[in-house]
Design a protein around this motif. Sequence first.
Motif, mmCIF file in Angstrom:
data_model
loop_
_atom_site.group_PDB
_atom_site.id
_atom_site.type_symbol
_atom_site.label_atom_id
_atom_site.label_comp_id
_atom_site.label_asym_id
_atom_site.label_seq_id
_atom_site.Cartn_x
_atom_site.Cartn_y
_atom_site.Cartn_z
ATOM 1 N N GLY A 10 0.981 -1.233 0.273
ATOM 2 C CA GLY A 10 -0.259 0.218 -0.274
ATOM 3 C C GLY A 10 0.686 1.020 0.036
ATOM 4 O O GLY A 10 1.895 1.182 -0.760
ATOM 5 N N LEU A 11 0.102 2.234 0.375
ATOM 6 C CA LEU A 11 1.239 3.929 0.419
ATOM 7 C C LEU A 11 0.848 4.021 1.918
ATOM 8 O O LEU A 11 -0.080 4.047 2.997
ATOM 9 C CB LEU A 11 -0.110 4.615 0.015
ATOM 10 N N VAL A 12 2.006 4.836 2.030
ATOM 11 C CA VAL A 12 2.436 4.532 3.142
ATOM 12 C C VAL A 12 3.146 5.950 3.913
ATOM 13 O O VAL A 12 4.167 6.157 2.446
ATOM 14 C CB VAL A 12 2.919 3.941 4.577
ATOM 15 N N GLN A 13 3.533 6.492 4.698
ATOM 16 C CA GLN A 13 3.802 8.157 5.016
ATOM 17 C C GLN A 13 5.539 7.567 5.085
ATOM 18 O O GLN A 13 5.467 6.714 6.053
ATOM 19 C CB GLN A 13 3.579 9.235 5.704
ATOM 20 N N PRO A 14 6.550 8.180 4.949
ATOM 21 C CA PRO A 14 7.461 7.617 5.799
ATOM 22 C C PRO A 14 7.566 7.797 6.735
ATOM 23 O O PRO A 14 7.125 8.784 8.077
ATOM 24 C CB PRO A 14 8.407 9.177 4.808
ATOM 25 N N GLY A 15 8.593 6.708 7.468
ATOM 26 C CA GLY A 15 8.643 6.297 9.368
ATOM 27 C C GLY A 15 7.033 4.983 9.388
ATOM 28 O O GLY A 15 7.406 5.120 10.739
ATOM 29 N N GLY A 16 6.695 5.047 8.282
ATOM 30 C CA GLY A 16 5.173 4.128 8.733
ATOM 31 C C GLY A 16 5.898 2.605 8.572
ATOM 32 O O GLY A 16 7.186 2.340 8.627
ATOM 33 N N SER A 17 4.490 1.711 8.239
ATOM 34 C CA SER A 17 5.045 0.306 8.773
ATOM 35 C C SER A 17 4.151 -0.177 8.151
ATOM 36 O O SER A 17 2.849 -0.094 7.961
ATOM 37 C CB SER A 17 5.026 0.062 10.405
ATOM 38 N N LEU A 18 4.744 -1.397 7.185
ATOM 39 C CA LEU A 18 3.378 -2.342 6.829
ATOM 40 C C LEU A 18 3.678 -3.854 6.930
ATOM 41 O O LEU A 18 4.960 -4.346 7.196
ATOM 42 C CB LEU A 18 3.514 -1.942 4.780
ATOM 43 N N LEU A 85 9.469 3.641 7.331
ATOM 44 C CA LEU A 85 9.616 2.662 6.263
ATOM 45 C C LEU A 85 10.353 4.221 5.243
ATOM 46 O O LEU A 85 10.099 5.077 5.869
ATOM 47 C CB LEU A 85 8.501 2.741 4.909
ATOM 48 N N ARG A 86 11.473 3.965 4.023
ATOM 49 C CA ARG A 86 11.959 5.247 3.400
ATOM 50 C C ARG A 86 11.220 5.044 2.547
ATOM 51 O O ARG A 86 10.984 3.939 1.532
ATOM 52 C CB ARG A 86 13.424 4.671 3.721
ATOM 53 N N PRO A 87 11.704 6.415 1.107
ATOM 54 C CA PRO A 87 11.060 6.619 0.073
ATOM 55 C C PRO A 87 12.074 5.283 -0.695
ATOM 56 O O PRO A 87 10.788 5.066 -2.097
ATOM 57 C CB PRO A 87 11.666 7.454 0.064
ATOM 58 N N GLU A 88 13.018 5.205 -0.522
ATOM 59 C CA GLU A 88 13.462 4.048 -1.461
ATOM 60 C C GLU A 88 13.455 3.032 -1.329
ATOM 61 O O GLU A 88 13.928 1.823 -1.853
ATOM 62 C CB GLU A 88 15.386 4.792 -0.627
ATOM 63 N N GLN A 109 2.461 -11.836 -8.802
ATOM 64 C CA GLN A 109 2.268 -10.283 -8.923
ATOM 65 C C GLN A 109 2.981 -9.040 -8.277
ATOM 66 O O GLN A 109 3.460 -8.424 -8.302
ATOM 67 C CB GLN A 109 0.469 -10.240 -9.098
ATOM 68 N N GLY A 110 3.022 -9.858 -7.627
ATOM 69 C CA GLY A 110 3.832 -9.399 -6.319
ATOM 70 C C GLY A 110 2.738 -8.388 -5.259
ATOM 71 O O GLY A 110 1.468 -8.057 -5.819
ATOM 72 N N THR A 111 3.366 -7.051 -4.328
ATOM 73 C CA THR A 111 2.166 -6.433 -3.969
ATOM 74 C C THR A 111 3.215 -5.251 -4.272
ATOM 75 O O THR A 111 4.173 -5.097 -3.781
ATOM 76 C CB THR A 111 2.113 -6.374 -2.417
ATOM 77 N N GLN A 112 2.734 -3.940 -4.900
ATOM 78 C CA GLN A 112 3.231 -2.530 -4.670
ATOM 79 C C GLN A 112 3.255 -1.761 -3.193
ATOM 80 O O GLN A 112 2.301 -1.511 -2.664
ATOM 81 C CB GLN A 112 2.247 -1.611 -5.236
ATOM 82 N N VAL A 113 4.222 -1.512 -2.799
ATOM 83 C CA VAL A 113 4.407 -0.683 -1.778
ATOM 84 C C VAL A 113 4.995 0.628 -2.218
ATOM 85 O O VAL A 113 6.123 1.290 -2.604
ATOM 86 C CB VAL A 113 5.590 -1.185 -0.211
ATOM 87 N N THR A 114 4.204 1.456 -1.903
ATOM 88 C CA THR A 114 5.132 3.118 -2.241
ATOM 89 C C THR A 114 5.064 3.978 -0.912
ATOM 90 O O THR A 114 4.446 3.835 0.021
ATOM 91 C CB THR A 114 3.961 3.700 -3.210
ATOM 92 N N VAL A 115 6.446 4.388 -0.538
ATOM 93 C CA VAL A 115 6.348 5.200 1.093
ATOM 94 C C VAL A 115 6.444 6.432 0.273
ATOM 95 O O VAL A 115 7.393 6.818 -0.465
ATOM 96 C CB VAL A 115 7.703 4.731 1.397
ATOM 97 N N SER A 116 5.780 7.532 0.706
ATOM 98 C CA SER A 116 5.804 8.419 -0.030
ATOM 99 C C SER A 116 4.668 9.998 0.968
ATOM 100 O O SER A 116 3.458 9.335 1.654
ATOM 101 C CB SER A 116 5.024 9.351 -1.625
ATOM 102 N N SER A 117 5.262 10.732 1.493
ATOM 103 C CA SER A 117 4.536 11.983 1.703
ATOM 104 C C SER A 117 3.450 12.570 0.674
ATOM 105 O O SER A 117 2.695 13.703 1.317
ATOM 106 C CB SER A 117 5.467 13.132 2.052
#
Length: 117
Positions: A10-18, A85-88, A109-117
């Motif tokens: 999913g989409l998570v902010q920097p510093g977040g967790s999944l 989590l970091r943007p990289e 298919q994988g699962t998309q991880v997006t780290v962004s503010s």
Amino acid sequence: QVQLAESGGGLVQPGGSLRLSCAASGIIFSINTMGWYRQAPGKQRELVAGVTSGGSTNYASSVKGRFAISRDNAKNTVYLQMNSLRPEDTAVYYCNFGPLSTPWGNWGQGTQVTVSS
């Protein structure tokens, strides 16, 4: 037929967790080493973490101390807890089984991880 089904991205902010999950079928899960891999846009797929049948773990240096791989043999599932989590870390995350450097399964298919503010 081997199936590997990744979920939890999913989409998570920097510093977040999944927490990612990968349910495996068609293999004797308990005897196989399981690995998490990721592929960022324009980059090669890389190993993120692995866990052996005996529970030994190893991690890419870039995620050590932030990510934790675990497995539940009763559920034929491998997990990847991702903290700080970091943007990289943005990538499509995949699981696979067998030797970590040359896994045996077809890539799902994988699962998309997006780290962004």
